[in-house]
Scaffold this active site. Sequence first.
Site, PDB file in Angstrom:
ATOM      1  N   LYS A 197       0.847  -1.202   0.000  1.00 17.46           N
ATOM      2  CA  LYS A 197       0.000   0.000   0.000  1.00 17.46           C
ATOM      3  C   LYS A 197       0.880   1.249   0.000  1.00 17.46           C
ATOM      4  O   LYS A 197       1.548   1.570   0.977  1.00 17.46           O
ATOM      5  CB  LYS A 197      -0.932   0.074   1.207  1.00 17.46           C
ATOM      6  CG  LYS A 197      -1.971   1.178   0.961  1.00 17.46           C
ATOM      7  CD  LYS A 197      -2.632   1.717   2.206  1.00 17.46           C
ATOM      8  CE  LYS A 197      -1.909   2.875   2.846  1.00 17.46           C
ATOM      9  NZ  LYS A 197      -1.961   4.150   2.106  1.00 17.46           N
ATOM     10  N   GLU A 271      10.184   0.985  10.172  1.00 17.83           N
ATOM     11  CA  GLU A 271      11.149   2.056   9.841  1.00 17.83           C
ATOM     12  C   GLU A 271      10.420   3.357  10.116  1.00 17.83           C
ATOM     13  O   GLU A 271       9.527   3.749   9.365  1.00 17.83           O
ATOM     14  CB  GLU A 271      11.529   1.997   8.358  1.00 17.83           C
ATOM     15  CG  GLU A 271      12.205   0.715   7.920  1.00 17.83           C
ATOM     16  CD  GLU A 271      13.703   0.730   8.148  1.00 17.83           C
ATOM     17  OE1 GLU A 271      14.211   1.698   8.737  1.00 17.83           O
ATOM     18  OE2 GLU A 271      14.350  -0.247   7.755  1.00 17.83           O
ATOM     19  N   CYS A 305      13.479  10.747   6.363  1.00 21.91           N
ATOM     20  CA  CYS A 305      13.452  10.218   7.729  1.00 21.91           C
ATOM     21  C   CYS A 305      14.792  10.416   8.423  1.00 21.91           C
ATOM     22  O   CYS A 305      14.845  10.652   9.619  1.00 21.91           O
ATOM     23  CB  CYS A 305      13.081   8.748   7.705  1.00 21.91           C
ATOM     24  SG  CYS A 305      14.058   7.809   6.535  1.00 21.91           S
ATOM     25  N   GLU A 402      10.265  15.582  15.133  1.00 21.64           N
ATOM     26  CA  GLU A 402      10.535  15.505  13.697  1.00 21.64           C
ATOM     27  C   GLU A 402       9.601  16.470  12.957  1.00 21.64           C
ATOM     28  O   GLU A 402       8.387  16.409  13.131  1.00 21.64           O
ATOM     29  CB  GLU A 402      10.283  14.075  13.206  1.00 21.64           C
ATOM     30  CG  GLU A 402      10.602  13.902  11.737  1.00 21.64           C
ATOM     31  CD  GLU A 402      10.279  12.500  11.238  1.00 21.64           C
ATOM     32  OE1 GLU A 402       9.168  12.012  11.504  1.00 21.64           O
ATOM     33  OE2 GLU A 402      11.146  11.901  10.584  1.00 21.64           O
TER      34      GLU A 402
HETATM   35  P1  NAP Z   1       2.361   7.939   8.092  1.00 23.46           P
HETATM   36  O1  NAP Z   1       1.297   8.923   8.250  1.00 23.46           O
HETATM   37  O2  NAP Z   1       2.698   7.076   9.250  1.00 23.46           O
HETATM   38  O3  NAP Z   1       1.970   7.046   6.850  1.00 23.46           O
HETATM   39  C1  NAP Z   1       2.782   6.006   6.340  1.00 23.46           C
HETATM   40  C2  NAP Z   1       1.908   5.027   5.588  1.00 23.46           C
HETATM   41  O4  NAP Z   1       1.015   4.399   6.491  1.00 23.46           O
HETATM   42  C3  NAP Z   1       1.023   5.666   4.530  1.00 23.46           C
HETATM   43  O5  NAP Z   1       0.856   4.769   3.468  1.00 23.46           O
HETATM   44  C4  NAP Z   1      -0.262   5.875   5.294  1.00 23.46           C
HETATM   45  O6  NAP Z   1      -1.379   6.011   4.468  1.00 23.46           O
HETATM   46  C5  NAP Z   1      -0.324   4.599   6.098  1.00 23.46           C
HETATM   47  N1  NAP Z   1      -1.141   4.688   7.295  1.00 23.46           N
HETATM   48  C6  NAP Z   1      -1.592   5.777   7.948  1.00 23.46           C
HETATM   49  N2  NAP Z   1      -2.306   5.438   9.025  1.00 23.46           N
HETATM   50  C7  NAP Z   1      -2.311   4.074   9.082  1.00 23.46           C
HETATM   51  C8  NAP Z   1      -2.865   3.108   9.979  1.00 23.46           C
HETATM   52  N3  NAP Z   1      -3.559   3.468  11.056  1.00 23.46           N
HETATM   53  N4  NAP Z   1      -2.661   1.800   9.723  1.00 23.46           N
HETATM   54  C9  NAP Z   1      -1.941   1.420   8.647  1.00 23.46           C
HETATM   55  N5  NAP Z   1      -1.405   2.274   7.777  1.00 23.46           N
HETATM   56  C10 NAP Z   1      -1.569   3.603   7.973  1.00 23.46           C
HETATM   57  O7  NAP Z   1       3.718   8.623   7.670  1.00 23.46           O
HETATM   58  P2  NAP Z   1       3.925   9.641   6.473  1.00 23.46           P
HETATM   59  O8  NAP Z   1       3.525  10.987   6.932  1.00 23.46           O
HETATM   60  O9  NAP Z   1       3.336   9.125   5.214  1.00 23.46           O
HETATM   61  O10 NAP Z   1       5.487   9.535   6.258  1.00 23.46           O
HETATM   62  C11 NAP Z   1       6.371  10.309   6.973  1.00 23.46           C
HETATM   63  C12 NAP Z   1       7.006   9.516   8.094  1.00 23.46           C
HETATM   64  O11 NAP Z   1       7.677   8.374   7.579  1.00 23.46           O
HETATM   65  C13 NAP Z   1       8.039  10.310   8.823  1.00 23.46           C
HETATM   66  O12 NAP Z   1       7.885  10.147  10.202  1.00 23.46           O
HETATM   67  C14 NAP Z   1       9.345   9.675   8.378  1.00 23.46           C
HETATM   68  O13 NAP Z   1      10.377   9.822   9.282  1.00 23.46           O
HETATM   69  C15 NAP Z   1       8.970   8.265   8.172  1.00 23.46           C
HETATM   70  N6  NAP Z   1       9.913   7.598   7.268  1.00 23.46           N
HETATM   71  C16 NAP Z   1      10.787   6.665   7.801  1.00 23.46           C
HETATM   72  C17 NAP Z   1      11.698   6.041   6.980  1.00 23.46           C
HETATM   73  C18 NAP Z   1      12.671   5.048   7.544  1.00 23.46           C
HETATM   74  O14 NAP Z   1      13.248   4.308   6.776  1.00 23.46           O
HETATM   75  N7  NAP Z   1      12.858   4.986   8.844  1.00 23.46           N
HETATM   76  C19 NAP Z   1      11.731   6.328   5.618  1.00 23.46           C
HETATM   77  C20 NAP Z   1      10.834   7.261   5.115  1.00 23.46           C
HETATM   78  C21 NAP Z   1       9.929   7.889   5.957  1.00 23.46           C
HETATM   79  P3  NAP Z   1      -1.771   7.516   4.035  1.00 23.46           P
HETATM   80  O15 NAP Z   1      -0.686   8.007   3.178  1.00 23.46           O
HETATM   81  O16 NAP Z   1      -3.008   7.376   3.287  1.00 23.46           O
HETATM   82  O17 NAP Z   1      -1.917   8.281   5.317  1.00 23.46           O
END
Ligand code: NAP
Length: 493
Positions: A197, A271, A305, A402
């Site tokens: 997804k 991650e 990230c 962050e």
């Molecule tokens: P997010 O809101 O947590 O969303 C990540 C993914 O999860 C999206 O596909 C999102 O769908 C989905 N999602 C949201 N709520 C969910 C739930 N309750 N159950 C299952 N899936 C759900 O994060 P983001 O804002 O997209 O991404 C930014 C974050 O990712 C930052 O904190 C960044 O640090 C982290 N990141 C970490 C890494 C690493 O390797 N450590 C790499 C890249 C990014 P939607 O898009 O539809 O909300």
Amino acid sequence: MSPSPKIESKPELDFGNAWDYATAPEGTQVVIQEKYGLFINGEFCPPRSKQFMDTVNPASEVVLAKIAIANHADVDLAVAAAKAAFPKWKRLKASERAKYLFRIARRIQERGRELAVLETLDGGKPIKESRDVDIPEAAKHFFYHAGWADKLDYAFPGLTGTPLGVCAQIIPWNFPLLMAAWKIAPALACGNTVVLKPAETTSLTALRLAEIFQEVGLPPGVVNIITGPGNSGAALAAHKDVQKLAFTGSTRVGKELARNLAGSGKRLTLELGGKSPNIIFEDASIDQAVDGVVQGIYFNQGHVCCAGSRLFVQEGIMEEVLARLAVRIASLRVGDPMDKNTDLGAINSLGQLATIKRYLEVGTAEGAHMHQSTAKLPKRGYWCAPTWFTEVQPSHTIAREEIFGPVLSVMSFRTPEEAITRANNTPYGLAAGIWTDKGSKIFEIASRLQAGVVWCNSYNRFDAASPFGGYKQSGFGREGGRQGLWSYLELKA
Ligand code: NAP
Ligand code: MG
């Protein structure tokens, strides 16, 4: 719904119904369909939910396409397809599995320009980054894991690895195709099947990857792609036939998933977020360090990230570093992501822009001093000028949380001991940077920093052969390298 988007290569430019740029880089033509279905069992199909959402170009606010919203019934179908495909895929000769991965990598390269344009249109990142980093790195992950597929016995000597089954993979919007590659390539190399997804604002390149799966004849059901918001992801993670969840995203959602999955017997790797320190010592080459700091925080608008969002400068060189930093930041070009000279593109979504703006207000309100580049920002679209804060205290919100945007918090330190303490004073532990001329200092400090990756006199360098992942609340498990394979295998002694 037509089965798959049509890609033609005509000399004149045609951007489908959604894009009106006068020029495209390198004459690349990208056709974007009006509507995209889900990719299940090797076919694009309309969602059972009958619901769609818009995906927008954040640099122009133009709607690019409608994307399907998967509901429980759609998740059921996708997981059932992956489950049905698993026994055959698992038994396939490993060298044959490798050939599919190799072909996928080659097709990503061949369609690289198209993928880069699409990534930039959908997500807002500068075309030079999509073209030179995201797409080539995505291809590299498939090449790298093609190499492992028939050598897994050598990855963990003395142990036999068996695949887990159906892997649910949920990815964020900052590196859409690259995160898909990070997830899918090792899962397939190890003999698993996948339901992916993508994030709701950036699904287009994952759907184009699905076309590549069709082109290379990947057996139906081996990879399925369902689109939609967080709820679709939650339904996928909770499905009873999913054996493993690989999640990249925010620490908040990661924790929620960990709680929900506890006791289910599902394997989980996370991650998550970061607040990584970048440390400059007095003996560093200052120009090189300043360049690394700029790259570390402003690459991909800071939607990274492992962004080096906390800068620690040794007291004696603070003035000089700040002066050079201001000059360097003033030279950054902000604007049209499709322009090859652009350094900072658009903020990925209106929601993310609002989050960043909130942090800018909080930073000022708590007493830090905000500086911003005077770069002229386009009228339409979502933009944030490169920003840095001085007079930051470790207790300030902008030094702890962050932001995920182009915002740097600058702090000072006196001794190496203090640098280490301050750098480690965070709930996160994804990455860190050290800038110094002294090799001995590098080894000593790197060994004491709590971070999954420590870069020395460089920043934001990635390699498919190198494991990536976090300490503390940045998650657990590693992706990439030999260690990343372990997340997709059950090991038997
Ligand atoms: P997010 O809101 O947590 O969303 C990540 C993914 O999860 C999206 O596909 C999102 O769908 C989905 N999602 C949201 N709520 C969910 C739930 N309750 N159950 C299952 N899936 C759900 O994060 P983001 O804002 O997209 O991404 C930014 C974050 O990712 C930052 O904190 C960044 O640090 C982290 N990141 C970490 C890494 C690493 O390797 N450590 C790499 C890249 C990014 P939607 O898009 O539809 O909300
Ligand atoms: Mg978009």
